[in-house]
Motif scaffolding. Structure first.
Motif, mmCIF file in Angstrom:
data_model
loop_
_atom_site.group_PDB
_atom_site.id
_atom_site.type_symbol
_atom_site.label_atom_id
_atom_site.label_comp_id
_atom_site.label_asym_id
_atom_site.label_seq_id
_atom_site.Cartn_x
_atom_site.Cartn_y
_atom_site.Cartn_z
ATOM 1 N N SER A 143 63.396 13.055 -18.904
ATOM 2 C CA SER A 143 64.322 11.938 -19.068
ATOM 3 C C SER A 143 65.267 11.819 -17.883
ATOM 4 O O SER A 143 65.555 10.702 -17.425
ATOM 5 N N ARG A 144 65.758 12.951 -17.380
ATOM 6 C CA ARG A 144 66.647 12.904 -16.202
ATOM 7 C C ARG A 144 65.911 12.335 -14.998
ATOM 8 O O ARG A 144 66.476 11.547 -14.225
ATOM 9 N N LEU A 145 64.668 12.737 -14.826
ATOM 10 C CA LEU A 145 63.885 12.213 -13.710
ATOM 11 C C LEU A 145 63.711 10.702 -13.836
ATOM 12 O O LEU A 145 63.806 9.968 -12.846
ATOM 13 N N MET A 146 63.469 10.223 -15.052
ATOM 14 C CA MET A 146 63.272 8.790 -15.265
ATOM 15 C C MET A 146 64.546 7.992 -15.022
ATOM 16 O O MET A 146 64.482 6.796 -14.696
ATOM 17 N N GLU A 147 65.688 8.629 -15.160
ATOM 18 C CA GLU A 147 66.962 7.943 -14.930
ATOM 19 C C GLU A 147 67.342 7.921 -13.458
ATOM 20 O O GLU A 147 68.238 7.164 -13.059
ATOM 21 N N ARG A 148 66.671 8.731 -12.639
ATOM 22 C CA ARG A 148 66.967 8.757 -11.210
ATOM 23 C C ARG A 148 66.570 7.407 -10.599
ATOM 24 O O ARG A 148 65.428 6.957 -10.768
ATOM 25 N N ASP B 214 60.912 18.057 -7.428
ATOM 26 C CA ASP B 214 61.224 17.011 -8.395
ATOM 27 C C ASP B 214 60.485 15.717 -8.077
ATOM 28 O O ASP B 214 60.133 14.958 -8.990
ATOM 29 N N CYS B 215 60.246 15.465 -6.781
ATOM 30 C CA CYS B 215 59.410 14.310 -6.402
ATOM 31 C C CYS B 215 58.021 14.455 -7.008
ATOM 32 O O CYS B 215 57.417 13.470 -7.454
ATOM 33 N N ALA B 216 57.499 15.683 -7.016
ATOM 34 C CA ALA B 216 56.193 15.937 -7.632
ATOM 35 C C ALA B 216 56.275 15.856 -9.149
ATOM 36 O O ALA B 216 55.366 15.331 -9.808
ATOM 37 N N ALA B 217 57.352 16.371 -9.707
ATOM 38 C CA ALA B 217 57.480 16.460 -11.157
ATOM 39 C C ALA B 217 57.584 15.094 -11.825
ATOM 40 O O ALA B 217 57.016 14.884 -12.907
ATOM 41 N N ALA B 218 58.312 14.175 -11.212
ATOM 42 C CA ALA B 218 58.630 12.909 -11.878
ATOM 43 C C ALA B 218 57.370 12.150 -12.306
ATOM 44 O O ALA B 218 57.171 11.907 -13.508
ATOM 45 N N PRO B 219 56.479 11.767 -11.382
ATOM 46 C CA PRO B 219 55.284 11.044 -11.841
ATOM 47 C C PRO B 219 54.306 11.916 -12.613
ATOM 48 O O PRO B 219 53.617 11.436 -13.522
ATOM 49 N N ALA B 220 54.232 13.209 -12.262
ATOM 50 C CA ALA B 220 53.306 14.099 -12.969
ATOM 51 C C ALA B 220 53.652 14.177 -14.449
ATOM 52 O O ALA B 220 52.784 14.025 -15.323
ATOM 53 N N LEU B 221 54.928 14.409 -14.759
ATOM 54 C CA LEU B 221 55.342 14.507 -16.157
ATOM 55 C C LEU B 221 55.347 13.149 -16.844
ATOM 56 O O LEU B 221 55.065 13.054 -18.046
ATOM 57 N N PHE B 222 55.653 12.107 -16.093
ATOM 58 C CA PHE B 222 55.642 10.754 -16.660
ATOM 59 C C PHE B 222 54.274 10.438 -17.247
ATOM 60 O O PHE B 222 54.145 10.056 -18.413
ATOM 61 N N TYR B 223 53.231 10.636 -16.455
ATOM 62 C CA TYR B 223 51.884 10.309 -16.911
ATOM 63 C C TYR B 223 51.303 11.383 -17.824
ATOM 64 O O TYR B 223 50.540 11.072 -18.743
ATOM 65 N N LYS C 213 55.136 9.827 -5.893
ATOM 66 C CA LYS C 213 55.760 11.034 -5.363
ATOM 67 C C LYS C 213 56.247 10.800 -3.938
ATOM 68 O O LYS C 213 57.394 11.124 -3.595
ATOM 69 N N ALA C 214 55.397 10.231 -3.087
ATOM 70 C CA ALA C 214 55.788 9.947 -1.706
ATOM 71 C C ALA C 214 56.885 8.891 -1.647
ATOM 72 O O ALA C 214 57.841 9.007 -0.865
ATOM 73 N N LEU C 215 56.770 7.865 -2.474
ATOM 74 C CA LEU C 215 57.767 6.790 -2.465
ATOM 75 C C LEU C 215 59.156 7.302 -2.820
ATOM 76 O O LEU C 215 60.161 6.858 -2.252
ATOM 77 N N ILE C 216 59.235 8.254 -3.735
ATOM 78 C CA ILE C 216 60.534 8.840 -4.071
ATOM 79 C C ILE C 216 61.179 9.430 -2.825
ATOM 80 O O ILE C 216 62.388 9.301 -2.609
ATOM 81 N N GLY C 217 60.367 10.065 -1.988
ATOM 82 C CA GLY C 217 60.883 10.631 -0.742
ATOM 83 C C GLY C 217 61.514 9.587 0.161
ATOM 84 O O GLY C 217 62.541 9.849 0.816
ATOM 85 N N THR D 51 49.574 10.317 11.893
ATOM 86 C CA THR D 51 48.902 9.858 10.683
ATOM 87 C C THR D 51 48.940 11.019 9.698
ATOM 88 O O THR D 51 48.374 12.078 9.957
ATOM 89 N N VAL D 52 49.633 10.809 8.589
ATOM 90 C CA VAL D 52 49.923 11.902 7.662
ATOM 91 C C VAL D 52 49.315 11.588 6.302
ATOM 92 O O VAL D 52 49.646 10.568 5.678
ATOM 93 N N MET D 53 48.416 12.441 5.861
ATOM 94 C CA MET D 53 47.804 12.285 4.541
ATOM 95 C C MET D 53 48.406 13.289 3.561
ATOM 96 O O MET D 53 48.943 14.308 3.968
ATOM 97 N N GLU D 54 48.334 12.948 2.289
ATOM 98 C CA GLU D 54 48.813 13.777 1.180
ATOM 99 C C GLU D 54 50.332 13.635 1.006
ATOM 100 O O GLU D 54 51.110 13.706 1.951
ATOM 101 N N ALA D 55 50.739 13.463 -0.256
ATOM 102 C CA ALA D 55 52.137 13.177 -0.586
ATOM 103 C C ALA D 55 53.085 14.285 -0.153
ATOM 104 O O ALA D 55 54.167 14.018 0.390
ATOM 105 N N THR D 56 52.708 15.539 -0.397
ATOM 106 C CA THR D 56 53.579 16.642 0.005
ATOM 107 C C THR D 56 53.806 16.626 1.506
ATOM 108 O O THR D 56 54.945 16.765 1.984
ATOM 109 N N SER D 57 52.741 16.440 2.274
ATOM 110 C CA SER D 57 52.862 16.427 3.736
ATOM 111 C C SER D 57 53.703 15.250 4.215
ATOM 112 O O SER D 57 54.423 15.359 5.208
#
Length: 216
Positions: A186-191, A158-167, A14-18, A58-64
């Motif tokens: 599928s659209r997220l996986m094609e991004r 969508d950053c949250a959705a992609a790995p969440a729905l993938f797994y 999720k963070a890496l997508i950002g 120093t920032v913890m958590e993907a959303t942050s």
């Protein structure tokens, strides 16, 4: 900037997508690297990842982390809309994907890796599967007529959705009747940003506790 992460972790992806969406330079300190876990522990004794170090921040958590990037390293893809009402909608959907997709699917995984001799929580697993069925139905309706999670373009949600729905689909397969949700996944996986995460993590698939399906 340094990002402490693991390529197979949904929250790290999720963070890496950002980062990838806006081509932001950073040093990846993957936890398989020598000394990376010790560095993470010294910075954040909770030992949770991802963790971002950006100068004095120093920032913890993907959303942050994605929020931090939006403020300090903005790019052409606005993952947090400027309009407050739009940003509020994006943040709501971000919580939906983290709390009602990623959390129950991870609970099922954690149950699968409990040590031998520890009591199994079959009731908890059943409740998590019920939660996934319920949120799949809600999301399928919510996504009707939408390309992305909200009406404001690709975003934090969508950053949250992609790995969440993938797994989640690996853990509790999305039923075929939820065609809107399946198409969105599928659209997220094609991004390209998420496709990069998928490919970088592919070598870890044999470690998926439930057995990674022969797809995706």
């Amino acid at each position: 900037m340094k990002l402490y992460a693991h390529p197979f972790s949904s929250y790290c992806q999720k963070a890496l997508i950002g980062f990838y969406e806006n081509d932001i330079s950073f040093e990846a300190r993957f936890l398989e690297d020598d000394g990376a876990m010790d560095e993470l522990t010294a910075l954040w004794p909770i030992k949770k990842f991802p963790l971002l170090v950006d100068g004095d921040h120093t920032v913890m958590e993907a959303t942050s982390i994605i929020e931090h990037l939006a403020v300090h390293h903005p790019g052409p893809v606005q993952l947090i809309p400027n309009d407050p009402a739009a940003a509020a909608q994006v943040r709501r959907l971000d919580r939906v994907f983290d709390n009602y997709v990623n959390r129950p699917q991870q609970d099922i995984i954690f149950e699968a890796i409990r040590p031998e001799g520890v009591n199994r929580d079959s009731y908890g697993v059943a409740r998590s599967r019920e939660m996934l069925e319920t949120i799949y139905a809600w999301l399928d309706q919510h996504l009707a007529g939408r390309e992305w999670a909200t009406d404001h373009g690709l975003s934090l949600a969508d950053c949250a959705a992609a790995p969440a729905l993938f797994y989640a689909d690996w853990t509790h397969e999305i039923p075929a009747r939820f065609s809107n949700l399946i198409a969105y996944r599928s659209r997220l996986m094609e991004r390209p940003s998420f496709r990069r995460c998928i490919e970088d993590a592919r070598r870890f698939r044999p470690y998926f506790p439930l057995g990674a399906p022969d797809r995706d």
